[in-house]
Design an enzyme around this catalytic site. Structure first.
Site, PDB file in Angstrom:
ATOM      1  N   HIS A  60      34.379  45.508  49.004  1.00  3.23           N
ATOM      2  CA  HIS A  60      35.750  45.122  48.152  1.00  3.23           C
ATOM      3  C   HIS A  60      35.170  44.066  46.682  1.00  3.23           C
ATOM      4  CE1 HIS A  60      38.015  41.509  50.440  1.00  3.23           C
ATOM      5  NE2 HIS A  60      38.556  41.914  48.950  1.00  3.23           N
ATOM      6  N   HIS A  62      37.674  43.375  42.857  1.00  6.82           N
ATOM      7  CA  HIS A  62      39.078  43.222  42.888  1.00  6.82           C
ATOM      8  C   HIS A  62      39.035  43.460  40.945  1.00  6.82           C
ATOM      9  CE1 HIS A  62      41.239  41.259  46.228  1.00  6.82           C
ATOM     10  NE2 HIS A  62      39.956  41.095  46.313  1.00  6.82           N
ATOM     11  N   PHE A  63      39.525  44.287  40.781  1.00  7.19           N
ATOM     12  CA  PHE A  63      39.113  44.965  38.536  1.00  7.19           C
ATOM     13  C   PHE A  63      40.105  44.765  38.012  1.00  7.19           C
ATOM     14  CE2 PHE A  63      34.251  46.896  39.669  1.00  7.19           C
ATOM     15  CZ  PHE A  63      33.871  45.213  40.020  1.00  7.19           C
ATOM     16  N   ARG A  64      41.778  44.046  38.143  1.00  9.57           N
ATOM     17  CA  ARG A  64      42.205  43.302  37.698  1.00  9.57           C
ATOM     18  C   ARG A  64      43.397  43.887  36.807  1.00  9.57           C
ATOM     19  NH1 ARG A  64      43.154  39.894  40.766  1.00  9.57           N
ATOM     20  NH2 ARG A  64      41.182  37.894  40.838  1.00  9.57           N
ATOM     21  N   ASN A  94      45.681  45.612  45.072  1.00  7.70           N
ATOM     22  CA  ASN A  94      46.139  44.143  44.260  1.00  7.70           C
ATOM     23  C   ASN A  94      46.176  44.328  42.743  1.00  7.70           C
ATOM     24  OD1 ASN A  94      43.949  43.186  44.459  1.00  7.70           O
ATOM     25  ND2 ASN A  94      44.758  40.897  45.492  1.00  7.70           N
ATOM     26  N   HIS A 176      43.824  41.399  55.173  1.00  7.62           N
ATOM     27  CA  HIS A 176      43.364  40.442  54.113  1.00  7.62           C
ATOM     28  C   HIS A 176      44.067  39.921  56.148  1.00  7.62           C
ATOM     29  CE1 HIS A 176      42.608  36.836  51.917  1.00  7.62           C
ATOM     30  NE2 HIS A 176      43.566  36.479  53.517  1.00  7.62           N
ATOM     31  N   HIS A 230      36.131  40.103  55.435  1.00  6.67           N
ATOM     32  CA  HIS A 230      36.000  38.317  54.642  1.00  6.67           C
ATOM     33  C   HIS A 230      36.160  37.848  56.076  1.00  6.67           C
ATOM     34  CE1 HIS A 230      40.196  39.112  53.361  1.00  6.67           C
ATOM     35  NE2 HIS A 230      39.646  38.609  52.024  1.00  6.67           N
ATOM     36  N   ASP A 301      34.279  40.724  47.061  1.00 10.55           N
ATOM     37  CA  ASP A 301      34.672  40.137  46.581  1.00 10.55           C
ATOM     38  C   ASP A 301      34.951  39.506  45.955  1.00 10.55           C
ATOM     39  OD1 ASP A 301      37.679  39.090  47.184  1.00 10.55           O
ATOM     40  OD2 ASP A 301      37.984  37.998  49.047  1.00 10.55           O
ATOM     41  N   HIS A 305      38.829  35.187  38.069  1.00 18.57           N
ATOM     42  CA  HIS A 305      39.529  34.655  37.112  1.00 18.57           C
ATOM     43  C   HIS A 305      39.494  33.659  35.772  1.00 18.57           C
ATOM     44  CE1 HIS A 305      42.427  35.144  40.538  1.00 18.57           C
ATOM     45  NE2 HIS A 305      42.159  34.608  41.258  1.00 18.57           N
TER      46      HIS A 305
HETATM   47  O1  DOR Z   1      41.029  34.429  46.871  1.00 17.11           O
HETATM   48  C1  DOR Z   1      41.249  35.740  46.770  1.00 17.11           C
HETATM   49  N1  DOR Z   1      41.205  35.802  45.336  1.00 17.11           N
HETATM   50  N2  DOR Z   1      42.118  36.451  48.076  1.00 17.11           N
HETATM   51  C2  DOR Z   1      42.293  37.486  47.643  1.00 17.11           C
HETATM   52  O2  DOR Z   1      42.629  37.868  48.841  1.00 17.11           O
HETATM   53  C3  DOR Z   1      42.445  38.507  46.586  1.00 17.11           C
HETATM   54  C4  DOR Z   1      42.214  37.805  45.731  1.00 17.11           C
HETATM   55  C5  DOR Z   1      42.561  38.030  43.984  1.00 17.11           C
HETATM   56  O3  DOR Z   1      42.954  39.630  44.131  1.00 17.11           O
HETATM   57  O4  DOR Z   1      42.274  37.016  43.318  1.00 17.11           O
HETATM   58 ZN    ZN Z   2      39.561  40.319  48.100  1.00 14.85          ZN
END
Ligand code: DOR
Ligand code: ZN
Length: 436
Positions: A60, A62-64, A94, A176, A230, A301, A305
């Site tokens: 899990h 998120h590499f943006r 996402n 989720h 999660h 996860d 940011h």
């Molecule tokens: O806290 C989170 N950040 N939960 C998510 O489901 C997405 C993730 C994100 O992509 O920033």
């Molecule tokens: Zn996530």
């Protein structure tokens, strides 16, 4: 002549016992594991008694990329992974644009092939209208369904849409699980609050429980493979303890194990994530559930940011914390404190993810299996230092925590991707295969 030889390691066996000896790699595979291997190699590493583990499979992240490369991209995220002992990752849809069809998946696969230092796999995101695509595009780890909204615009919360998705295919669905309707109502209830801690009150335990109950009901009706991502509350644990069909698996992430609402005071909006951090009693329930198999595997996860974004006043601050390079040291620190075993740690972070996402030949140190390895130092402790992190975010909620188990070397497909604090340029991972 082998391509890589690691000597004098304490080699983790799948059952949690260890072998003091050597491991040789050839053609990207583990060629031999033995007490002593007297064959030369192109590169030899003297492990000096450090612990050799299968590379972590992070289920899990998120590499943006594409869309928010200033936060992270596949190059930087995968380097952070390598530095954290993670040799394979599953990345979430996402992004901007989201990964919701073959073209957006192909873009990620192509970028990853060019830039990723470790092995990569991707989820396809469900929308109310892409049912054909989610069942057809390949290769994917599974279908990600955001039942409650989070970062990005992906959301499927209507019964008829969820019914269609759960009924309309066989691929595993990863959810989720937070209840959108309840969250909306509670947001209005707390509209005047600006403190970070309100985040856990708005998206409370019942939000998670309701959505998890719903996902479980859909999955049971259609016998549809379901991964509940999660897991964060003791209520969800109690539910799954009573009722968890064989085709349902559950994930936990370090943030919900190691952090709780008390940390808002120290971290403010940096601790803001979805689902939110919970109460200490939830931490305890999650640890217990891991221990007795109600929870099956662990992902980080990793959701980076920038600090500037995190400093915005709540609720303008974004949700998510980095984690891909701290999850293994956190868990090894837990292990060396005697709170879990080496067998459990491997099952939660290596072999479990491989099994539950059907990734062949990974997750255990066995001859003939892929040479994805991490050599970790569990004797020396070192604090988490923001400036040493490889994530573009350059911060961690664990800053200052003294952890053991930092990777010395990480090997991806027999190639040294990370060595003594440095990324070796030019090493590339491969796309993960998902077999049925
Ligand atoms: O806290 C989170 N950040 N939960 C998510 O489901 C997405 C993730 C994100 O992509 O920033
Ligand atoms: Zn996530």
């Amino acid at each position: 002549m082998y391509s890589l030889l690691i000597r004098n390691a304490v080699i983790a066996r799948p059952d949690g016992t260890t072998l003091e000896g050597d491991l040789a790699c050839e053609h990207g595979l583990i060629a031999r594991i033995d007490a002593a291997i007297d064959v030369s190699a192109e590169e030899t590493i003297d492990a000096q008694g450090a612990l050799l583990l299968p590379g972590v499979i992070d289920t899990h992240v998120h590499f943006r990329e594409p869309g928010k490369e200033y936060k992270e991209d596949l190059a930087s995220g995968s380097r952070a992974a390598a530095a954290g002992g993670v040799t394979s990752f599953l990345e979430m849809p996402n992004t901007e644009p989201p990964t919701i069809d073959q073209a957006s998946l192909d873009f990620k696969l192509a970028r990853a092939a060019e830039t990723c230092a470790v092995n990569y796999g991707f989820f396809i995101g469900a929308t109310p209208t892409n049912l054909d695509a989610v069942n057809r595009v390949a290769p994917v780890a599974g279908i990600k369904v955001f039942m409650g909204c989070s970062t990005g615009g992906l959301l499927v919360d209507k019964d008829e849409d969820l019914e269609r998705i759960f009924a309309g295919g066989e691929r595993l669905i990863a959810v989720h699980a937070e209840d959108e309707t309840r969250m909306h109502a509670r947001r209005r209830l707390f509209a005047d609050r600006r403190d970070s801690a309100v985040h856990s009150e708005i998206r409370d335990n019942l939000c998670a429980l309701r959505a998890t109950e719903r996902a479980l009901a859909f999955s049971k009706r259609h016998r549809r493979p379901l991964h509940i991502l999660h897991l964060s509350t003791h209520e969800e644990i109690e539910l799954l303890r009573r009722d968890k069909p064989a085709w349902v698996k559950a994930e936990v992430i370090p943030h919900h194990l190691f952090l709780n609402v008390k940390d808002y005071e120290r971290l403010g909006n940096r601790a803001q994530m979805n689902p939110p951090i919970r109460a200490p009693e939830d931490n305890a329930a999650l640890w217990q559930a891991l221990q007795d198999g109600v929870i099956d595997f662990l992902g980080s996860d990793h959701a980076p940011h920038t600090l500037a974004e995190k400093r915005l006043e709540y609720p303008n601050s974004p949700s998510g914390m980095p984690g891909v390079e701290t999850s293994l040291p956190l868990m090894l620190t837990h292990m060396t404190a005697g709170k879990c075993t080496l067998a459990e740690l491997q099952r939660w972070m290596c072999s479990g993810p491989a099994e539950h996402y059907r990734i062949p030949n990974k997750g255990s140190l066995l001859e003939g299996w892929d040479a994805d390895l991490t050599l970790v130092d569990i004797r020396a402790s070192k604090p988490v230092r923001n400036e040493e992190l490889f994530t573009k975010a350059k911060w961690s909620p664990y800053e200052g925590w003294k952890l053991v188990g930092w990777p010395l070397y990480t090997v991806v497909g027999g190639q040294v991707a990370f060595a003594r604090g440095q990324i070796r340029d030019g090493v590339r991972g491969r796309p993960l295969a998902f077999v049925n």
